[in-house]
Enzyme design. Structure first.
Site, PDB file in Angstrom:
ATOM      1  CG  ASN A 180      12.887  -3.455  41.741  1.00  0.00           C
ATOM      2  OD1 ASN A 180      11.846  -3.319  42.387  1.00  0.00           O
ATOM      3  ND2 ASN A 180      13.039  -2.991  40.512  1.00  0.00           N
ATOM      4  CD  GLU A 244      10.626  -1.417  37.501  1.00  0.00           C
ATOM      5  OE1 GLU A 244      10.256  -1.887  36.406  1.00  0.00           O
ATOM      6  OE2 GLU A 244      11.790  -1.542  37.940  1.00  0.00           O
TER       7      GLU A 244
HETATM    8  O1  9MR Z   1      11.361   1.837  30.967  1.00  0.00           O
HETATM    9  C1  9MR Z   1      12.574   1.259  30.541  1.00  0.00           C
HETATM   10  C2  9MR Z   1      12.649   1.321  29.029  1.00  0.00           C
HETATM   11  O2  9MR Z   1      12.723   2.654  28.592  1.00  0.00           O
HETATM   12  C3  9MR Z   1      13.848   0.533  28.547  1.00  0.00           C
HETATM   13  O3  9MR Z   1      13.829   0.460  27.138  1.00  0.00           O
HETATM   14  C4  9MR Z   1      13.800  -0.873  29.132  1.00  0.00           C
HETATM   15  C5  9MR Z   1      14.967  -1.714  28.679  1.00  0.00           C
HETATM   16  O4  9MR Z   1      14.967  -2.936  29.313  1.00  0.00           O
HETATM   17  O5  9MR Z   1      13.788  -0.768  30.535  1.00  0.00           O
HETATM   18  C6  9MR Z   1      12.649  -0.184  30.997  1.00  0.00           C
HETATM   19  O6  9MR Z   1      12.543  -0.246  32.388  1.00  0.00           O
HETATM   20  C7  9MR Z   1      12.566  -1.543  32.953  1.00  0.00           C
HETATM   21  C8  9MR Z   1      13.160  -1.406  34.336  1.00  0.00           C
HETATM   22  O7  9MR Z   1      14.432  -0.815  34.236  1.00  0.00           O
HETATM   23  C9  9MR Z   1      13.241  -2.743  35.025  1.00  0.00           C
HETATM   24  N1  9MR Z   1      11.981  -3.420  35.057  1.00  0.00           N
HETATM   25  C10 9MR Z   1      11.287  -3.509  33.774  1.00  0.00           C
HETATM   26  C11 9MR Z   1      11.179  -2.132  33.140  1.00  0.00           C
HETATM   27  C12 9MR Z   1      10.383  -2.226  31.834  1.00  0.00           C
HETATM   28  O8  9MR Z   1      11.057  -2.957  30.881  1.00  0.00           O
END
Ligand code: 9MR
Length: 442
Positions: A180, A244
């Site tokens: 991913n 996402e």
């Molecule tokens: O949505 C997630 C957020 O709550 C966290 O703080 C963040 C930390 O890196 O991660 C976010 O989700 C991420 C996902 O795991 C991977 N792709 C990017 C997403 C947005 O940052």
């Protein structure tokens, strides 16, 4: 679906049912601690796949080496099972959100390899048979398509990816295993890097089933090559998915921007549907109150299909239309080709007043849903309203139709009223816009 709460408006489409009818799924990332009340009922009613936003990440499940906390992840998997939803497990091996003991620890290469495959085995085995898709490796690439210098790559080389997939397959042979990444949605250097990586993994017989395209997009910048890009990966013999999706913009969002966002959510969803091996779309949070965007990109947001009060935005209807919905609805108000507003103070006392507003559709086509805006000339404020939802920011007033007066036929009108406060002066507003179009004043 007995027991699931009704969607926000009785006539609104149900995304998960539309998706099922199209042979696909529609998912959302969730915050496990919020899965009650309206947040929980919309999640259960509208989506048929959920992804833990954070609860399955290594730092969440093993904050101290050898000591596990599965409560958050368990809660989400249990919720999914209670609501007939798939689960996208996210994510096993990632350079970010690692526990400190791992990120800051010093390990021999052999030890790091054992730690990593052991982690994959432990987590995948715990949920064996209960996870449909695993993001086994997340974000392995740099923007130029070369391999990201994560702790795993730096010490173990590219073989960390093959090892992680093999461990995951052994622990749950039924789960579909994905790699991913973001900014791989359209063709380009990073997408080419992913394409070559998947070719190499396939050539080595690595058990990879799919490629996830995160789809963190910017309004007006949806890649025109999205569908072709998904297709070329599918042609390598893997499934693909949008994992996402969000489409961000600078705040405050205008009606025109929200209409454009509708078209773009529709286009991304349609691109997936047009590719046979595109298994489904997941939005990264379904409500603007549960989105990572404002935290990471200050001044930006409005990136999801529901507003912060769980009201469907135009984007929601765009998704529904891509999934075959033809019922129209609040997402497509139709063009305003003419409007006239009459504004009248009906009574006034020392600090307050009552006003009535009539919005007339002088255009040639019906309006289905309206937002009337004006600016106060002398610092007035709205204190309460009826037959519309009225809000104020500074001197800017926004009135949104009530459920019963949203549709205005050509030649028809809608009325609402409010109480206001004034001091010094109570001059009537001189200009009004209806869904962004300027109206005459009568
Ligand atoms: O949505 C997630 C957020 O709550 C966290 O703080 C963040 C930390 O890196 O991660 C976010 O989700 C991420 C996902 O795991 C991977 N792709 C990017 C997403 C947005 O940052």
């Amino acid at each position: 679906m007995v027991g699931f709460a009704a969607p926000a408006h009785a006539a609104d489409p149900v995304l998960r049912d539309l998706a099922t009818a199209k042979g696909t799924y529609y998912g959302t990332a969730v915050t496990g601690s919020k899965l009650t009340g309206t947040y929980g009922s919309v999640t259960g009613a509208q989506f048929d796949s959920i992804t833990p936003g954070n609860e399955m990440k290594w730092g969440s499940v093993e904050p101290t080496r050898g000591s596990f906390n599965w409560a958050g992840a368990d809660g989400i998997v249990n919720f999914a099972e209670a609501h007939g939803q798939k689960v996208r497990g996210h994510t096993l091996v990632w350079h970010s959100q690692m526990p400190n003991w791992l990120a800051n620890g010093t390990f021999s290469d052999a030890e790091l390899r054992t730690i990593t495959t052991g982690h994959v085995t432990t987590e995948v085995a715990r949920y064996k048979g209960r996870i449909d898709h695993w993001d086994v490796v997340n974000e392995p690439l740099n923007e130029d398509g070369t391999m990201r210098a994560s702790k795993f790559y730096t010490q173990l080389g590219e073989s960390y990816i093959a090892d992680a997939f093999r461990a995951a397959r052994a622990a749950d042979p039924a789960a579909k295993l994905y790699i991913n990444d973001y900014n791989t949605d359209g063709t380009g250097a990073k997408s080419n890097g992913m394409y070559s990586l998947v070719q190499r993994l396939k050539a080595q017989g690595v058990p990879i089933d799919g490629v996830g395209f995160q789809g963190h997009l910017i309004l007006g910048q949806v890649p025109s090559t999205l569908q072709a890009n998904l297709q070329r990966f599918a042609d390598l013999g893997v499934d693909v998915a949008i994992t996402e999706l969000d489409i961000r913009m600078t705040l405050p969002a205008t009606d025109a921007e929200l209409a454009q966002q509708k078209a773009e959510f529709k286009a991304v969803t349609s691109a997936c549907l047009a590719v046979t091996r595109c298994k489904g779309v997941t939005v990264w949070g379904f409500t603007d109150s549960d989105s990572w965007i404002p935290d990471v990109f200050p001044g930006q947001g409005a990136a999801t299909p529901y507003d912060a009060n769980f009201q469907p935005k135009p984007a929601y209807y765009g998704i529904a239309e891509a999934l075959g919905w033809t019922g129209g609805g609040g997402g497509d108000p139709g063009p305003v080709t003419g409007c006239a507003v009459s504004y009248a103070v009906q009574s006034q006392w020392n600090t307050g007043f009552t006003a009535g507003v009539t919005v007339r559709n002088t255009g040639s086509s019906a309006i289905d849903g309206w937002t009337l805006k004006w600016t106060w000339p002398s610092g007035q404020s709205v204190t309460s309203a009826w037959n519309a939802t009225v809000s104020q920011s500074g001197t800017q007033v926004t009135a949104v139709n009530a459920a019963h007066n949203g549709a205005i036929a050509a030649g028809g009108s809608a009325t609402f009223g409010f109480n206001g406060a004034w001091s010094g002066g109570n001059t009537a507003p001189s200009t009004f816009t209806l869904n962004g179009a300027a109206c005459t004043t009568a």
